[in-house]
Design a protein around this motif. Structure first.
Motif, PDB file in Angstrom:
ATOM      1  N   THR A 155       0.858  -1.189   0.000  1.00 47.92           N
ATOM      2  CA  THR A 155       0.000   0.000   0.000  1.00 47.92           C
ATOM      3  C   THR A 155       0.891   1.234   0.000  1.00 47.92           C
ATOM      4  OG1 THR A 155      -0.123  -0.020   2.425  1.00 47.92           O
ATOM      5  CG2 THR A 155      -1.865  -1.176   1.217  1.00 47.92           C
ATOM      6  N   TYR A 156       0.430   2.292  -0.673  1.00 46.41           N
ATOM      7  CA  TYR A 156       1.214   3.510  -0.846  1.00 46.41           C
ATOM      8  C   TYR A 156       0.551   4.662  -0.102  1.00 46.41           C
ATOM      9  CZ  TYR A 156       3.107   0.777  -4.730  1.00 46.41           C
ATOM     10  OH  TYR A 156       3.670  -0.210  -5.502  1.00 46.41           O
ATOM     11  N   SER A 157       1.383   5.579   0.375  1.00 46.23           N
ATOM     12  CA  SER A 157       0.884   6.774   1.064  1.00 46.23           C
ATOM     13  C   SER A 157       1.896   7.887   0.898  1.00 46.23           C
ATOM     14  CB  SER A 157       0.622   6.487   2.549  1.00 46.23           C
ATOM     15  OG  SER A 157       1.826   6.101   3.193  1.00 46.23           O
ATOM     16  N   LEU A 158       1.407   9.134   1.059  1.00 49.14           N
ATOM     17  CA  LEU A 158       2.275  10.308   0.959  1.00 49.14           C
ATOM     18  C   LEU A 158       2.855  10.633   2.320  1.00 49.14           C
ATOM     19  CD1 LEU A 158       0.102  12.625  -1.334  1.00 49.14           C
ATOM     20  CD2 LEU A 158       1.998  11.145  -2.005  1.00 49.14           C
ATOM     21  N   LEU A 159       4.119  11.038   2.320  1.00 54.95           N
ATOM     22  CA  LEU A 159       4.768  11.466   3.551  1.00 54.95           C
ATOM     23  C   LEU A 159       4.546  12.957   3.747  1.00 54.95           C
ATOM     24  CD1 LEU A 159       8.162   9.560   3.198  1.00 54.95           C
ATOM     25  CD2 LEU A 159       6.274   8.991   4.722  1.00 54.95           C
ATOM     26  N   PRO A 160       4.544  13.432   4.973  1.00 53.25           N
ATOM     27  CA  PRO A 160       4.414  14.875   5.194  1.00 53.25           C
ATOM     28  C   PRO A 160       5.565  15.596   4.508  1.00 53.25           C
ATOM     29  CG  PRO A 160       4.094  13.668   7.238  1.00 53.25           C
ATOM     30  CD  PRO A 160       4.586  12.677   6.235  1.00 53.25           C
ATOM     31  N   PRO A 161       5.273  16.753   3.856  1.00 50.30           N
ATOM     32  CA  PRO A 161       6.339  17.459   3.135  1.00 50.30           C
ATOM     33  C   PRO A 161       7.369  18.043   4.089  1.00 50.30           C
ATOM     34  CG  PRO A 161       4.350  18.761   3.186  1.00 50.30           C
ATOM     35  CD  PRO A 161       3.982  17.441   3.768  1.00 50.30           C
ATOM     36  N   ALA A 162       8.610  18.144   3.607  1.00 46.86           N
ATOM     37  CA  ALA A 162       9.670  18.752   4.408  1.00 46.86           C
ATOM     38  C   ALA A 162       9.438  20.252   4.592  1.00 46.86           C
ATOM     39  CB  ALA A 162      11.029  18.502   3.752  1.00 46.86           C
ATOM     40  N   ASP A 163       8.842  20.854   3.568  1.00 44.42           N
ATOM     41  CA  ASP A 163       8.523  22.283   3.653  1.00 44.42           C
ATOM     42  C   ASP A 163       7.087  22.421   4.146  1.00 44.42           C
ATOM     43  OD1 ASP A 163       8.291  24.974   3.457  1.00 44.42           O
ATOM     44  OD2 ASP A 163       8.525  25.085   1.260  1.00 44.42           O
ATOM     45  N   PRO A 164       6.899  22.930   5.359  1.00 36.60           N
ATOM     46  CA  PRO A 164       5.516  23.020   5.872  1.00 36.60           C
ATOM     47  C   PRO A 164       4.649  23.998   5.085  1.00 36.60           C
ATOM     48  CG  PRO A 164       7.067  24.114   7.349  1.00 36.60           C
ATOM     49  CD  PRO A 164       7.894  23.402   6.332  1.00 36.60           C
ATOM     50  N   GLN A 165       5.259  24.899   4.312  1.00 34.43           N
ATOM     51  CA  GLN A 165       4.473  25.848   3.545  1.00 34.43           C
ATOM     52  C   GLN A 165       3.976  25.257   2.224  1.00 34.43           C
ATOM     53  OE1 GLN A 165       6.848  29.370   3.017  1.00 34.43           O
ATOM     54  NE2 GLN A 165       6.816  29.917   5.194  1.00 34.43           N
ATOM     55  N   LEU A 166       4.477  24.083   1.865  1.00 35.70           N
ATOM     56  CA  LEU A 166       4.028  23.455   0.623  1.00 35.70           C
ATOM     57  C   LEU A 166       2.677  22.772   0.868  1.00 35.70           C
ATOM     58  CD1 LEU A 166       4.677  22.623  -2.328  1.00 35.70           C
ATOM     59  CD2 LEU A 166       5.692  20.533  -1.391  1.00 35.70           C
ATOM     60  N   PRO A 167       1.622  23.213   0.180  1.00 34.94           N
ATOM     61  CA  PRO A 167       0.278  22.618   0.387  1.00 34.94           C
ATOM     62  C   PRO A 167       0.166  21.291  -0.378  1.00 34.94           C
ATOM     63  CG  PRO A 167       0.127  24.372  -1.228  1.00 34.94           C
ATOM     64  CD  PRO A 167       1.566  24.348  -0.783  1.00 34.94           C
ATOM     65  N   LEU A 168       0.916  20.282   0.082  1.00 37.72           N
ATOM     66  CA  LEU A 168       0.973  19.028  -0.659  1.00 37.72           C
ATOM     67  C   LEU A 168      -0.384  18.352  -0.767  1.00 37.72           C
ATOM     68  CD1 LEU A 168       2.818  16.948  -2.064  1.00 37.72           C
ATOM     69  CD2 LEU A 168       3.123  15.845   0.166  1.00 37.72           C
ATOM     70  N   ALA A 169      -1.175  18.461   0.307  1.00 37.21           N
ATOM     71  CA  ALA A 169      -2.473  17.772   0.308  1.00 37.21           C
ATOM     72  C   ALA A 169      -3.401  18.313  -0.762  1.00 37.21           C
ATOM     73  CB  ALA A 169      -3.128  17.894   1.685  1.00 37.21           C
ATOM     74  N   SER A 170      -3.196  19.570  -1.180  1.00 42.97           N
ATOM     75  CA  SER A 170      -4.057  20.151  -2.216  1.00 42.97           C
ATOM     76  C   SER A 170      -3.428  20.040  -3.595  1.00 42.97           C
ATOM     77  CB  SER A 170      -4.347  21.619  -1.900  1.00 42.97           C
ATOM     78  OG  SER A 170      -3.140  22.380  -1.901  1.00 42.97           O
ATOM     79  N   LEU A 171      -2.180  19.540  -3.668  1.00 47.05           N
ATOM     80  CA  LEU A 171      -1.512  19.448  -4.961  1.00 47.05           C
ATOM     81  C   LEU A 171      -1.652  18.061  -5.582  1.00 47.05           C
ATOM     82  CD1 LEU A 171       1.800  21.396  -4.290  1.00 47.05           C
ATOM     83  CD2 LEU A 171      -0.167  22.164  -5.610  1.00 47.05           C
ATOM     84  N   VAL A 172      -1.307  17.010  -4.820  1.00 47.63           N
ATOM     85  CA  VAL A 172      -1.301  15.658  -5.386  1.00 47.63           C
ATOM     86  C   VAL A 172      -1.975  14.693  -4.416  1.00 47.63           C
ATOM     87  CG1 VAL A 172       0.771  15.965  -6.762  1.00 47.63           C
ATOM     88  CG2 VAL A 172       0.983  15.178  -4.418  1.00 47.63           C
ATOM     89  N   SER A 173      -2.379  13.580  -4.973  1.00 48.07           N
ATOM     90  CA  SER A 173      -2.881  12.442  -4.182  1.00 48.07           C
ATOM     91  C   SER A 173      -2.342  11.169  -4.802  1.00 48.07           C
ATOM     92  CB  SER A 173      -4.417  12.419  -4.167  1.00 48.07           C
ATOM     93  OG  SER A 173      -4.923  12.132  -5.459  1.00 48.07           O
ATOM     94  N   ILE A 174      -2.371  10.084  -4.014  1.00 49.46           N
ATOM     95  CA  ILE A 174      -1.826   8.803  -4.478  1.00 49.46           C
ATOM     96  C   ILE A 174      -2.848   7.700  -4.267  1.00 49.46           C
ATOM     97  CG2 ILE A 174      -0.710   8.253  -2.273  1.00 49.46           C
ATOM     98  CD1 ILE A 174       1.601   7.058  -3.904  1.00 49.46           C
ATOM     99  N   ASN A 175      -2.925   6.808  -5.209  1.00 52.75           N
ATOM    100  CA  ASN A 175      -3.777   5.621  -5.078  1.00 52.75           C
ATOM    101  C   ASN A 175      -3.047   4.614  -4.198  1.00 52.75           C
ATOM    102  OD1 ASN A 175      -5.026   3.030  -5.548  1.00 52.75           O
ATOM    103  ND2 ASN A 175      -6.055   3.954  -7.301  1.00 52.75           N
TER     104      ASN A 175
END
Length: 798
Positions: A487-507
């Motif tokens: 199973t795959y998941s995203l790791l929290p971004p190193a840059d807290p200002q990067l809105p990763l949750a609104s940029l990409v998602s993973i199956n």
């Protein structure tokens, strides 16, 4: 006879009483019983309820039954009393023949609940058979010259009883010449030999009639008789004599039929017909008659049937040599059967574990036993497996082996092993037996998922549609089953200002990555994030990879014209002296594009002109130059439309309008011609007023522009000092554009143009022009080139 019969009957009753008394006291060992043969049916044997420790009614409730092999019901069970009774009168000889002891095995079955008990019934022999001679009349011809001590073999009697009830001794009727000896053969049977004690004299007693009695050891003993008729031969007074009384031979068990075992030889001192000898098997059993044959003329003993060492190892064969006068001699051939390695070893699997977990310490795979029916070296066994396997074969008890793992197994290296167990004897030739087993290695979660790459670089074009599939990450797990499900998941971004949750998602199931919203290259060129792959094992193992997303530029920005400014104010007029030569630089159109790469490569084109062919635009730098010499016939005012186009697909463009005024010189650019001055002098004074007002407004506008530029210069002084164009900072290297000419730009200008990197914006910089000293004419309105301009794309002009 009646008295004798009553006596025997009473003896049987006494024996039965003591047997039953012994059985009643033998309850301490239930399962083994005895009964005398010929006991009447329905006789009591034992009480099974008492022997089994059950109640009297419990046998009936549990459905007790007596079962014997072949459903021969020699016993019956009284379920009410629990007594085990004889079903019929038993004849030991009919049931067991010569086998001693005679044991009948039976089982006691309890149906509810199901339970078995093994038991034995021994039938005790009684002396109920008398010895019987097969040949009740025997004829012996004995030479009168036979010396005392000569022995004559006699045919033995048969008794079907066993043990002491079998034949014990032979007795001959009293006479002056003979006595009888009782001999014991190798199989335990007894036979008689007639011994001559006194020399015969045919003239005194030509014929003797003796009675031979065979007596058993029963109580009372039984006997059988046979008549021996002895004829004293006067002429042929020599019996055949063997060269050896005992022959010892050894023969391999695989000898073929017809194989010559030995040749016996006997001689007769007589001559002529009395010296002719014939050979035969003497008192041979059925087994010997089936196995051996002898040539009556030559004495050759040959094999008649295949031998089997595993069944019989020794044969005692008695040979008789008889002459024509019926005299005979006897010898014995002891035949030893030699073992031949004709039986391959056998393997018996006692326990087998098919699945072995990986990483386990020494584990037992199988327990096996080996055997060989041969003897000595032929029966010695060597048990092995392949050398290249991580297994050991250990010897435990005699002929027992355990197969264990030599070291922990690794399923990912090898998931299955085919093991061949080879059992070889030490005979000649060696025989072997192989047994194949398959062992599978069970998976343990000992491998973390592994990404196909440690870093993934994905490219997505800006202005993409939401939920666009931009790429995939892939990880594999060397384990199996749930341990290999990733199973795959995203790791929290190193840059807290990067809105990763609104940029990409993973199956989570297949690692496919999706862009959640439309991306803008001008706002975000690239970003990175981590991806974790975890298996479903217990405990779960995981690994990480980095993903870098590059936003590709799209041609979504049209060129923007920086000069001449398009701010809706009064158009800027370019002055060109009529004395200008061909190629004179009139002005330069300066434009920028917010895109990058070839989308920002600009080309310039003269779209419209008041007088075609008079002016031209350089395609690469936007310089507007004269195409030919000017003449008096050319119009004073010209309007040029320049098209600026980028190199994108599809291309985007912008246009700018230039106003060019032809003048005679820069000293009095606006002086009217003499004819015009005279006409204006005669004009209405209102025109003069209008001209004065226009000049005032123009001066005020120019002053406002100068003030604005000065303020901007003060506020941007620091940025201007830091705005040096250096190669490593900017996206484009700085370059200088040298402009020289006449007309409005009669002085030489030098521009420095660069794009400066930093906080994501780009600046377009013009250096302050170098203005030379004017000689005798006014340059017209000075244009301060240090004015700063910034467009919506983040470019600045200095």
């Amino acid at each position: 006879m009646e008295a004798s019969g009553k006596f025997i009957c009473r003896q049987r009753q006494v024996v039965l009483f003591f047997v039953l008394l012994g059985l009643s006291q033998a309850g301490m060992e239930p399962g083994r019983y005895s009964v005398v043969e010929e006991t009447e049916g329905s006789s009591f044997v034992t009480n099974l309820a008492k022997d089994l420790g059950l109640g009297q009614r419990e046998l009936s409730k549990r459905g007790a039954r007596v079962i014997s092999k072949g459903n021969k019901l020699h016993l019956k069970l009284d379920q009410e009393t629990g007594d085990l009774l004889l079903n019929e009168k038993l004849d030991r000889e009919e049931l067991c023949g010569h086998t001693d002891p005679c044991v009948l095995r039976f089982q006691v079955l309890l149906e509810n609940p199901l339970q078995f008990f093994q038991a034995e019934l021994q039938v005790i022999d009684i002396n109920d058979h008398s010895p019987v001679f097969v040949d009740r009349d025997m004829l012996l011809k004995i030479s009168e010259s036979s010396p005392p001590g000569t022995t004559f073999p006699l045919k033995n009697a048969q008794d079907v009883d066993v043990g002491r009830n079998n034949i014990e001794t032979y007795i001959i009727s009293p006479n002056s010449y003979f006595r009888v000896l009782t001999r014991k053969s190798s199989d335990g049977s007894r036979y008689p030999e007639l011994v001559l004690d006194k020399a015969l004299d045919r003239e005194q007693e030509p014929e003797l009639r003796l009675t031979l009695t065979a007596q058993d050891g029963g109580s009372p003993p039984r006997s059988g008789i046979a008549q021996i008729n002895i004829e004293v031969v006067d002429i042929n007074d020599n019996a055949p004599e063997f060269e050896q009384s005992l022959y010892r031979v050894k023969i391999p068990e695989d000898s073929p039929i017809g194989f010559l075992i030995v040749t016996v030889s006997a001689t007769d001192a007589d001559i002529g017909v009395n010296g002719e000898i014939s050979y035969s098997l003497f008192q041979a059993s059925e087994e010997i008659c089936k196995t051996f044959e002898i040539n009556s003329m030559t004495g050759e003993i040959r094999l008649k049937k295949q031998l089997d060492f595993e069944r019989i190892q020794f044969y005692e064969v008695n040979i008789e040599a008889r002459d024509s006068g019926s005299f005979s001699g006897k010898c014995t051939v002891l035949t030893q059967v030699l073992d031949v390695n004709d039986n391959a070893p056998e393997i018996t699997m006692s326990a087998f574990t098919r699945h072995i977990p990986e990483n386990s310490p020494e584990a037992m795979v199988a327990v096996l036993s080996v055997s060989d029916l041969d003897s000595e070296e032929n029966g010695k066994i060597n048990c092995t497996i392949q050398d290249d396997l991580p297994f050991l074969l250990k010897s435990s008890l005699e002929n027992f082996y355990t197969l264990v793992t030599e070291r922990p197994l690794d399923r990912e290296s090898q998931a299955e092993y085919n093991i061949t167990i080879t059992v070889t004897d030490l005979g000649t030739p060696r025989l072997k037996t192989q047994h194949n087993i398959t062992v599978t290695v069970s998976d343990v979660n000992d491998n973390a998922p592994a990404f196909s790459q440690t870093t993934y670089t994905l490219r997505v074009r800006e202005n993409n549609s939401p939920a666009l599939h931009i790429g995939s990450v892939s990880a594999t797990d060397r384990d199996s089953g749930a341990n290999a499900q990733v199973t795959y998941s995203l790791l929290p971004p190193a840059d807290p200002q990067l809105p990763l949750a609104s940029l990409v998602s993973i199956n989570a199931d297949n690692g496919q990555l999706f862009a959640l919203r439309s991306l803008d290259y001008e706002a975000l060129q690239a970003f990175e994030f981590g991806v974790r792959a975890a298996d479903r094992g217990s405990p779960a193992l995981s690994s990480q990879a980095r993903v870098r997303v590059l936003v590709l530029d799209d041609n979504d920005n049209a060129p923007f014209v920086l000069y001449p400014p398009q701010n809706g104010s009064a158009p800027c007029t370019e002055l060109v002296p009529r004395a200008a030569e061909a190629g004179y630089l009139v002005t330069k159109v300066v434009a920028v594009d917010g895109d990058s790469g070839q989308n920002a490569w600009l080309s310039y084109q003269l779209l419209k002109a008041t007088e075609p062919g008079l002016f031209g635009v350089w395609a690469h730098n936007g310089e507007v130059r004269t195409a030919r010499l000017l003449s008096e016939r050319d119009a004073v005012k010209h309007r040029l439309v320049v098209l600026v186009r980028d190199n994108g697909e599809p291309p985007r463009s912008a246009s700018v309008t230039l106003h060019v005024l032809l003048v005679d010189g820069f000293s009095q650019p606006y002086l009217p011609l003499p004819e015009v001055a005279a006409a204006e002098a005669r004009a209405d004074p209102l025109t003069v007023y209008l001209v004065v007002a226009l000049a005032s407004v123009s001066s005020l506008f120019l002053f406002s522009v100068l003030v604005f530029v000065a303020v901007r210069l003060c506020t941007r002084s620091r940025a201007a000092s830091a705005g040096r164009c250096s190669g490593p900072e900017g996206h484009f290297p700085g370059h200088l554009v040298d402009v020289s000419g006449a007309g409005t730009l009669s002085q030489s200008y030098q521009y420095e143009v660069c794009l400066r990197g930093g906080s994501g914006t780009s600046e377009f910089k013009f250096l302050k022009p170098n203005v030379p000293n004017f000689q005798g004419h006014s340059p017209g309105p000075e244009i301060e080139e240090n004015a700063n301009f910034r467009n919506d794309f983040g470019f600045s002009i200095q």
